[in-house]
Scaffold this motif. Structure first.
Motif, mmCIF file in Angstrom:
data_model
loop_
_atom_site.group_PDB
_atom_site.id
_atom_site.type_symbol
_atom_site.label_atom_id
_atom_site.label_comp_id
_atom_site.label_asym_id
_atom_site.label_seq_id
_atom_site.Cartn_x
_atom_site.Cartn_y
_atom_site.Cartn_z
ATOM 1 N N UNK A 156 0.840 -1.198 -0.009
ATOM 2 C CA UNK A 156 0.039 -0.121 -0.119
ATOM 3 C C UNK A 156 0.988 1.253 0.079
ATOM 4 N N UNK A 157 2.142 1.407 0.879
ATOM 5 C CA UNK A 157 2.985 2.334 0.738
ATOM 6 C C UNK A 157 3.277 2.583 -0.618
ATOM 7 N N UNK A 158 3.793 1.616 -1.360
ATOM 8 C CA UNK A 158 4.194 1.857 -2.734
ATOM 9 C C UNK A 158 3.062 2.313 -3.695
ATOM 10 N N UNK A 159 1.846 1.879 -3.472
ATOM 11 C CA UNK A 159 0.689 2.450 -4.192
ATOM 12 C C UNK A 159 0.504 3.790 -3.996
ATOM 13 N N UNK A 160 0.506 4.127 -2.605
ATOM 14 C CA UNK A 160 -0.054 5.632 -2.251
ATOM 15 C C UNK A 160 1.195 6.413 -2.457
ATOM 16 N N UNK A 161 2.439 5.928 -2.380
ATOM 17 C CA UNK A 161 3.750 6.932 -2.958
ATOM 18 C C UNK A 161 3.378 7.198 -4.433
ATOM 19 N N UNK A 189 -1.908 6.825 6.900
ATOM 20 C CA UNK A 189 -3.182 6.768 5.838
ATOM 21 C C UNK A 189 -2.818 5.230 5.314
ATOM 22 N N UNK A 190 -1.633 4.812 5.165
ATOM 23 C CA UNK A 190 -1.341 3.402 4.864
ATOM 24 C C UNK A 190 -2.114 2.436 5.919
ATOM 25 N N UNK A 191 -2.001 2.759 7.244
ATOM 26 C CA UNK A 191 -2.798 1.786 8.094
ATOM 27 C C UNK A 191 -4.249 2.146 7.844
ATOM 28 N N UNK A 192 -4.633 3.149 7.811
ATOM 29 C CA UNK A 192 -6.277 3.267 7.248
ATOM 30 C C UNK A 192 -6.474 2.342 5.922
ATOM 31 N N UNK A 193 -5.770 2.440 5.059
ATOM 32 C CA UNK A 193 -6.290 1.800 3.748
ATOM 33 C C UNK A 193 -6.053 0.115 4.060
ATOM 34 N N UNK A 194 -4.813 -0.315 4.769
ATOM 35 C CA UNK A 194 -4.840 -1.682 5.067
ATOM 36 C C UNK A 194 -5.807 -2.147 5.878
ATOM 37 N N UNK A 195 -6.599 -1.260 6.806
ATOM 38 C CA UNK A 195 -7.577 -1.834 7.901
ATOM 39 C C UNK A 195 -8.900 -1.760 6.994
#
Length: 111
Positions: free
Chosen positions: A18-23, A94-100
Motif C-alpha cells: 500500500x505504501x508503494x501504491x500511495x507513494x 493513511x497506509x494503516x487506514x487503507x490496510x484496515x
C-alpha cells in the motif's frame, strides 16, 4: 543509555504494498507542482513535509477511491480527527487506514 520509547516498527508486507501504491499517487499529485523529488516514507507528513493543501487531499482521495474502491474513504478518515491530528497526519497513518479498510485477501488467487 537505552532507546526506550523509540522502538522502530517495520511495516508489514500489505503495508509495504500500500505504501508503494500511495507513494505513486502522491507523486502524481506532487508532479502538478513539479515537486517530484520528495522522499516519501511511512513518517512523511502531508502538511509539513509534502506541503499538501486541502485540494490536494481531495485529488488523493479520488485516486484512492479509484484504486481501492469505496471502502477507502479519505474524507471520513480525516473527519474523525481534530485539527492538530490532521496537521500531523503521516503517510503511515493513511497506509494503516487503507490496510484496515481493505477486505482480507486470500493467500492465493484463483486463476
Amino acid at each position: 543509555m537505552t532507546a526506550e520509547g523509540h522502538r522502530v516498527v517495520l511495516p508489514t508486507l500489505p503495508e509495504l504494498t500500500v505504501l508503494d501504491e500511495v507513494t505513486g499517487m502522491l507523486q502524481e499529485v506532487l508532479g502538478e507542482y513539479e515537486f517530484t523529488d520528495a522522499e516519501i516514507t511511512m513518517n512523511t507528513r502531508f502538511h509539513d513535509d509534502l506541503e499538501l493543501e486541502s485540494i490536494d487531499l481531495v485529488t488523493l482521495s479520488t485516486a484512492l477511491r479509484e484504486h481501492y474502491g469505496d471502502t477507502v474513504n479519505l474524507a471520513a478518515f480525516i473527519a474523525e480527527r481534530g485539527l492538530e491530528e490532521i496537521i500531523a497526519l503521516t503517510v503511515g497513518d493513511l497506509v494503516h487506514h487503507v490496510v484496515a479498510s481493505l477486505p482480507t485477501m486470500p493467500a492465493t488467487e484463483a486463476v
